[in-house]
Write an enzyme that holds these catalytic residues in place. Structure first.
Site, mmCIF file in Angstrom:
data_model
loop_
_atom_site.group_PDB
_atom_site.id
_atom_site.type_symbol
_atom_site.label_atom_id
_atom_site.label_comp_id
_atom_site.label_asym_id
_atom_site.label_seq_id
_atom_site.Cartn_x
_atom_site.Cartn_y
_atom_site.Cartn_z
ATOM 1 N N CYS A 30 37.988 35.947 31.210
ATOM 2 C CA CYS A 30 38.862 34.781 31.117
ATOM 3 C C CYS A 30 40.120 34.837 31.973
ATOM 4 O O CYS A 30 40.412 33.885 32.703
ATOM 5 C CB CYS A 30 39.226 34.512 29.660
ATOM 6 N N HIS A 91 46.612 32.709 28.117
ATOM 7 C CA HIS A 91 46.144 34.062 28.478
ATOM 8 C C HIS A 91 46.390 34.395 29.944
ATOM 9 O O HIS A 91 45.599 35.087 30.585
ATOM 10 C CB HIS A 91 44.665 34.232 28.140
#
Length: 533
Positions: A30, A91
Site C-alpha cells: 500500500c 498511510h
C-alpha cells in the site's frame, strides 16, 4: 478457485462505465503504491521504498513519509480552484520533527479536507492472532526479559554465595529493567492500538483509539457532507476504504451474510458503501458531471490465513499476491471509470494501464499542467477511455519490489503481444505454493529470492496466469524480446536520481516525540464526536 461475491454496485459501475482489464499498480503493497498513485511516479523516484525489508510505513510516529517536494494531483487541482478531500486511509506519513508539524499530512499534499486514519487498518488494531508487529514485539520483549532476569538472578546468586565480588547496583538495575520489559510486553498491544489506530479530522484527533462499529457510518457521513458542501463547484474527493484489510471490521448487519466468510462479508459491505456514495451523487444532482474511478492499491494478501480460513482475499487465476514483487497477483487491480454521457458505457479496454495514469488524466481534465521539472511515469488515459486512441501510451511498465526491479512488461503493439520478463522472483513457501506462507509477506532481496539468468519470459496475452515459462526452444522471439526489454530497463534506469529512502530504518522507527496524542503522552485517549446519524 472461482468465487462469486455479491457486488451489485461495483458491477453496475462496470456495466455503465469503462473497464480496464490490464490495470496494474506501481507496487504490490500500500504505501509505495499510494505514493505512485498520487504523484504519477514510480515510488523509487520519490524514495517511498526501502532497501532493508521495511515494505510500508511501520508506525504513525515515524518520520518517513511522502516528501514535501513531491507534487500530487490533489495539489494541482486545488490550485485550479477545486475543493479537495480525502476520506479514509492515508498511510503516507504524518510528522517529521515534532508531533504537530504534520509535514506529511494530507493537508500538506494538496487536500484541503481530511477525515480518516493517518495510518492503516491492521490486525493489531483489534489484537488479532494475525499480527503485523504486536506478536513479534511481545516475543522480543519477553526474550530480553528472560535474559535480564537470568543476569539478575546469576549476579544475585553469585554475590550471596560469595562467588563474585560486585555491588548490588548491577543486580538491582538488571532486575528493574527486566520488570520494565515484562510490563511493556504485557501492555504493548494496547500501546499499538492507541498509537496507530485512531481517526483525525484535518489536524485534530477525533477518536483515539477508534471505535470500530462507528467507522463505516462515520466515513459515509463524511462523504455525504463533503458532497453537499461542495456540489456547486468543482471538487476532487478520494475515498480510501479501510475495507478488505485485516481485521476485516464489518458492521453487524453484514456479518454472516456472504457465502465466503468474514472476508466475503467485508467485501459485500464495501460494495454497499460504493452504492451509498453513488446514491449520494444522485441526491446532490452530481452523477452526470462527476468522473468516478474505482480501483485497488494491490492484490489480495494470500498469507493472511489461519488454518483453512482465508482473511486476505484471493487473486483468481493470477500468480502471487500482495507483496510478491512483479507477479500479476500482487499488482493486477480492478480499474473502472464512469462518466455518464462522456465515456462510452460498457467499453472494455485490454491495453496496459497503471494507477499512475490517474495523475496526468485528472490534471489535464482540470485544466492544469503536468509538471515538467520531473519525470512523470503516468500517461493521460482520456483518449483511450473515449475510444479516440486504440493503444495505451505505455510500451513498457516496470515492476519494483522495494528499490529492486523485479520485472518489466513490454506491449509489442505491432504483434498485439504483451510480454512479461521476470529478473527476480521470491521463493514461494512451501515449494509449489503461490505465496510465502509462514511469513507476513514475500521478501524482495536476500537468500529468499531467485535472480534468473536468463530471466523468465511469459506471454501474458496467451498466459495471464504466468504458468508457462518461454524458452529459446519454445519461443522464436525469445532473444529479441529479452534484448528489447533489457534496453528499455537501461533507458529507464538512466532517468532515476538518488533520493533518501523514506521507509528505511531511520525513517521507519517509532519516535515518542512524533507520536500524535490527544492527551498528555502516553495518555492518548479521546472521543470528540457523537455517534453518526
Amino acid at each position: 478457485m472461482e468465487l462469486h461475491f455479491r457486488t451489485p454496485n461495483i458491477d453496475h459501475l462496470a456495466e455503465f462505465g469503462v473497464k480496464l482489464t490490464q490495470h496494474v499498480s506501481a507496487a504490490s503493497l500500500c504505501t509505495p503504491s499510494r505514493a505512485a498513485f498520487l504523484t504519477g511516479r514510480y515510488p523509487v523516484r520519490s524514495g517511498m521504498v526501502s532497501s532493508i525489508g521495511h515494505r510500508v510505513l511501520q508506525w504513525t510516529g515515524a518520520s518517513g513519509g511522502l516528501p514535501t517536494n513531491e507534487t500530487t494531483f490533489a495539489k494541482i487541482l486545488k490550485e485550479k480552484g477545486y475543493a479537495t478531500g480525502l476520506i479514509g486511509k492515508w498511510h503516507l506519513g504524518l510528522n517529521c520533527e515534532s508531533a504537530s508539524d504534520h509535514c506529511h499530512h494530507p493537508l500538506h499534499h494538496g487536500f484541503d479536507y481530511f477525515y480518516g486514519m493517518p495510518f492503516s487498518m491492521m490486525g493489531d488494531c483489534a489484537r488479532w492472532e494475525l499480527s503485523e508487529k504486536r506478536v513479534d514485539l511481545e516475543q522480543n520483549l519477553n526474550f530480553l526479559f528472560q535474559v535480564l532476569a537470568l543476569v539478575a538472578l546469576t549476579l544475585a546468586a553469585g554475590k550471596l554465595m560469595h562467588l563474585i565480588s560486585v555491588s548490588w547496583m548491577p543486580v538491582i538495575w538488571s532486575a528493574l529493567l527486566a520488570v520494565f520489559l515484562l510490563t511493556t510486553s504485557y501492555f504493548v498491544g494496547a500501546l499499538i492500538v492507541h498509537a496507530d489506530c485512531f481517526l483525525m479530522r484535518n489536524h485534530t484527533i477525533m477518536e483515539q483509539p477508534m471505535r470500530f462499529q462507528r467507522v463505516t457510518p462515520l466515513m459515509l457521513q463524511e462523504v455525504k457532507s463533503f458532497l453537499k458542501r461542495n456540489k456547486l463547484g468543482p471538487f476532487l474527493l478520494v475515498v480510501s476504504f479501510l475495507h478488505v484489510h485485516i481485521p476485516l471490521i464489518t458492521m453487524k448487519n453484514f456479518l454472516g451474510k456472504s457465502a465466503h466468510g468474514l472476508y466475503g462479508d467485508n467485501v459485500e459491505e464495501m460494495d454497499w458503501m460504493v452504492g451509498q456514495i453513488l446514491d449520494a451523487l444522485d441526491v446532490e444532482g452530481l452523477t452526470n458531471s462527476t468522473l468516478v474511478y474505482f480501483t485497488s492499491d494491490h492484490g489480495g494478501s494470500l498469507e493472511n490465513q489461519l488454518g483453512n480460513t482465508q482473511y486476505g482475499g484471493w487473486n483468481g487465476l493470477y500468480k502471487g499476491g500482495k507483496g510478491t514483487g512483479g507477479w500479476e497477483g500482487g499488482i493486477r487491480v480492478p480499474g473502472i471509470f464512469r462518466w455518464p454521457g462522456v465515456l462510452p458505457a460498457g467499453r472494455v479496454i485490454g491495453e496496459p494501464t497503471s494507477l499512475m495514469d490517474v495523475f496526468p488524466t485528472v490534471v489535464q481534465l482540470a485544466g492544469g499542467e503536468v509538471p515538467q521539472d520531473r519525470v512523470i511515469d503516468g500517461r493521460d488515459l482520456l483518449p483511450l477511455l473515449l475510444g479516440t486512441a486504440q493503444h495505451s501510451d505505455h510500451e513498457f511498465l516496470m515492476h519494483y519490489c522495494e528499490q529492486f526491479l523485479h520485472a518489466a512488461r513490454w506491449h509489442q503493439r505491432d504483434r498485439g503481444t504483451l510480454w512479461k520478463v521476470h529478473f527476480v522472483t521470491p521463493v514461494f513457501q512451501p515449494e509449489g505454493a503461490g505465496a510465502c506462507y509462514g511469513r507476513k509477506v514475500c521478501p524482495c532481496s536476500g537468500e529468499k529470492v531467485v535472480h534468473h539468468d536468463p530471466p523468465l519470459l511469459f506471454d501474458l496475452s496467451r498466459d495471464p496466469s504466468e504458468a508457462h515459462v518461454l524458452t529459446p526452444a519454445s519461443e522464436p522471439l525469445f532473444y529479441q524480446v529479452m534484448e528489447r526489454v533489457q534496453q528499455a530497463v537501461r533507458e529507464h534506469q538512466q532517468t532515476l536520481s538518488p533520493v533518501p529512502l523514506q521507509l528505511d530504518r531511520l525513517g521507519n522507527l517509532w519516535r515518542p516525540w512524533l507520536q500524535p496524542c490527544c492527551g498528555p503522552f502516553p495518555l492518548c485517549w479521546c472521543l470528540r464526536e457523537d455517534d453518526p446519524q
